[in-house]
Write a protein that holds these residues in place. Sequence first.
Motif, PDB file in Angstrom:
ATOM      1  N   VAL B  23       0.914  -1.285  -0.159  1.00  0.00           N
ATOM      2  CA  VAL B  23       0.015  -0.210   0.016  1.00  0.00           C
ATOM      3  C   VAL B  23       0.878   1.201   0.054  1.00  0.00           C
ATOM      4  N   PHE B 181     -10.966   5.235  -5.271  1.00  0.00           N
ATOM      5  CA  PHE B 181     -10.816   4.863  -3.944  1.00  0.00           C
ATOM      6  C   PHE B 181     -11.800   3.250  -3.919  1.00  0.00           C
ATOM      7  N   LEU B 182     -13.027   3.126  -4.561  1.00  0.00           N
ATOM      8  CA  LEU B 182     -13.550   2.050  -4.365  1.00  0.00           C
ATOM      9  C   LEU B 182     -13.070   0.794  -4.987  1.00  0.00           C
ATOM     10  N   TYR B 184      -9.882   0.544  -5.828  1.00  0.00           N
ATOM     11  CA  TYR B 184      -8.399   0.023  -5.232  1.00  0.00           C
ATOM     12  C   TYR B 184      -8.795  -0.467  -3.987  1.00  0.00           C
ATOM     13  N   GLY B 185      -9.700  -0.155  -3.174  1.00  0.00           N
ATOM     14  CA  GLY B 185     -10.271  -1.014  -2.019  1.00  0.00           C
ATOM     15  C   GLY B 185     -10.559  -2.121  -2.352  1.00  0.00           C
ATOM     16  N   ILE B 186     -11.715  -2.390  -3.201  1.00  0.00           N
ATOM     17  CA  ILE B 186     -12.061  -3.773  -3.447  1.00  0.00           C
ATOM     18  C   ILE B 186     -10.942  -4.781  -4.025  1.00  0.00           C
ATOM     19  N   ILE B 188      -7.848  -4.470  -3.183  1.00  0.00           N
ATOM     20  CA  ILE B 188      -6.805  -4.968  -1.937  1.00  0.00           C
ATOM     21  C   ILE B 188      -7.510  -6.113  -1.419  1.00  0.00           C
ATOM     22  N   ALA B 189      -9.058  -5.997  -1.123  1.00  0.00           N
ATOM     23  CA  ALA B 189      -9.896  -6.896  -0.663  1.00  0.00           C
ATOM     24  C   ALA B 189      -9.779  -8.334  -1.128  1.00  0.00           C
ATOM     25  N   ASN B 192      -6.477  -9.658  -0.564  1.00  0.00           N
ATOM     26  CA  ASN B 192      -6.393 -10.589   0.721  1.00  0.00           C
ATOM     27  C   ASN B 192      -6.975 -11.743   0.755  1.00  0.00           C
ATOM     28  N   LYS B 193      -8.235 -11.876   0.096  1.00  0.00           N
ATOM     29  CA  LYS B 193      -8.917 -13.223   0.081  1.00  0.00           C
ATOM     30  C   LYS B 193      -7.859 -14.329  -0.479  1.00  0.00           C
ATOM     31  N   GLU B 196      -5.053 -15.120   1.662  1.00  0.00           N
ATOM     32  CA  GLU B 196      -5.542 -16.125   2.780  1.00  0.00           C
ATOM     33  C   GLU B 196      -5.553 -17.453   2.660  1.00  0.00           C
ATOM     34  N   ARG B 203      -1.371  -8.902   8.339  1.00  0.00           N
ATOM     35  CA  ARG B 203      -2.545  -7.961   8.153  1.00  0.00           C
ATOM     36  C   ARG B 203      -1.765  -6.677   7.652  1.00  0.00           C
ATOM     37  N   LYS B 204      -2.431  -6.042   6.696  1.00  0.00           N
ATOM     38  CA  LYS B 204      -2.116  -4.912   5.958  1.00  0.00           C
ATOM     39  C   LYS B 204      -2.428  -3.825   6.631  1.00  0.00           C
ATOM     40  N   ASP B 205      -1.545  -2.691   7.160  1.00  0.00           N
ATOM     41  CA  ASP B 205      -1.992  -1.664   7.586  1.00  0.00           C
ATOM     42  C   ASP B 205      -1.387  -0.408   7.168  1.00  0.00           C
TER      43      ASP B 205
END
Lengths: 201, 248
Positions: B23, B181-182, B184-186, B188-189, B192-193, B196, B203-205
């Motif tokens: 990120v 934003f939307l 990019y967020g999706i 990354i999600a 993650n999936k 996983e 965990r990303k922060d």
Amino acid sequence: MPEVIRNLILILMAGVLVNNYVLQQFLGICPFLGVSKKVNQAVGMGIAVTFVMLCATAATYPIHTYVLVPLKLEYLQTIVFILVIAALVQFVEIVLKKFIPALHASLGVYLPLITTNCAVLGVAINNITDGYNFIESMISSLGVGLGFLLAMVLFAGVRGRIENCPAPKCFRGVPITLVAASIVALAFFGFAGVVENLLAV
Amino acid sequence: MKNNKLAIVLRGIIAENPVLMLVLGTCPTLATTTSVESAVWMGIAATIVLICSNAAISALRNVIPEVVRIPCYIVVIATFVTAVQMILQAFLPSIYDMLGVYLALIVVNCIILGRAEMFARKNTVVDSILDGVGMGVGFILALFIISVIREVIGAGCFWGIEIPVISDFRIPVLTQAPGGFLVYGIIIAVMNKLTEKKGGVKRKDFSCEGCPSAHMCNKTSCSEMTELAVEAKTSSDNNAREEGEANA
């Protein structure tokens, strides 16, 4: 209302609402996402950014107008601006620490983060590209800074609510924050046209 | 040895992809992905700067004094950015106009300063160039994926060419700020999936990993630092109050 003052208000409002740097132009996203977990942090960061933007514009505008342009060195703009801003931030930090420790205690920690903030460099470059004079540049920087502050504070409030929400596992952390930012950005669309109508330009 | 070199390149593309995994470099990622063309050119420009600056900083790693290394890195990076700007202005003026201020803002791109700080100053020139290639390709790839989604669904086009059926059902908001934003967020999600299942990824922060200012604050995250600031402020307020009471 005199034309000049109306123009200045227009520039200010455009920076705060319509062309919000964070939510419409994607500048300064890192601090926006990194330091917006609590409202008081967001306020501190926002004020520090506004302050540095004003200082940076006050320094880079004369350098561009009276040094780079007469010497035909405009192509050095990027390299000169970033160095001036980096040096300025360090300088401001030292001055605050020495003379105004109270202000340093509340703003000082944010200053190193701002050295390489793209919103600060962005506003300095945009002021030159847009052909503003010195007063207009300062007003524009003030507007952009206040817009940053507004976006930070609004978003900190939103994030406070997100932290308590049971988001799907893969959405926790960064993704849900970005989706929330998207909705806040959508809300800022409502300001398009507000300024023109308000001043009946 | 050869595998080792290959691993450096591959790491930047997948496991440590600067945009999707670390990120970093969010500003250009969101700003230039409105069309595939501008995203790819942005990626190429940033990659060239990244490779050159990694090579230069690695070559100079024994010359640059430790204390003033960040200003030195900024000068090196700004030099290459200026060179890229001038080349684009001379040979590809349309691209220069399209990228606008974001071209100059490559200077403050976290990825480039971050790689100088994290990798180039500790490794050989060849390794640093390979790291630059890997990170650059990873950056281009991430920009490409995001911009394809935004341009195809948002504008019904690909590289400016209209796609027949999809263009009747476009969702214009995706090419604007909220859509950035939307998407990019999706993405990354989704990443993650996917990771996983492979045994989980940390965990990303919004960490300081790769943050060019990290050495100045020495905290593990921005929020931790600001919490300290708040504490310092409240304690100084308390002190002031106690002093006031003592005076009274």
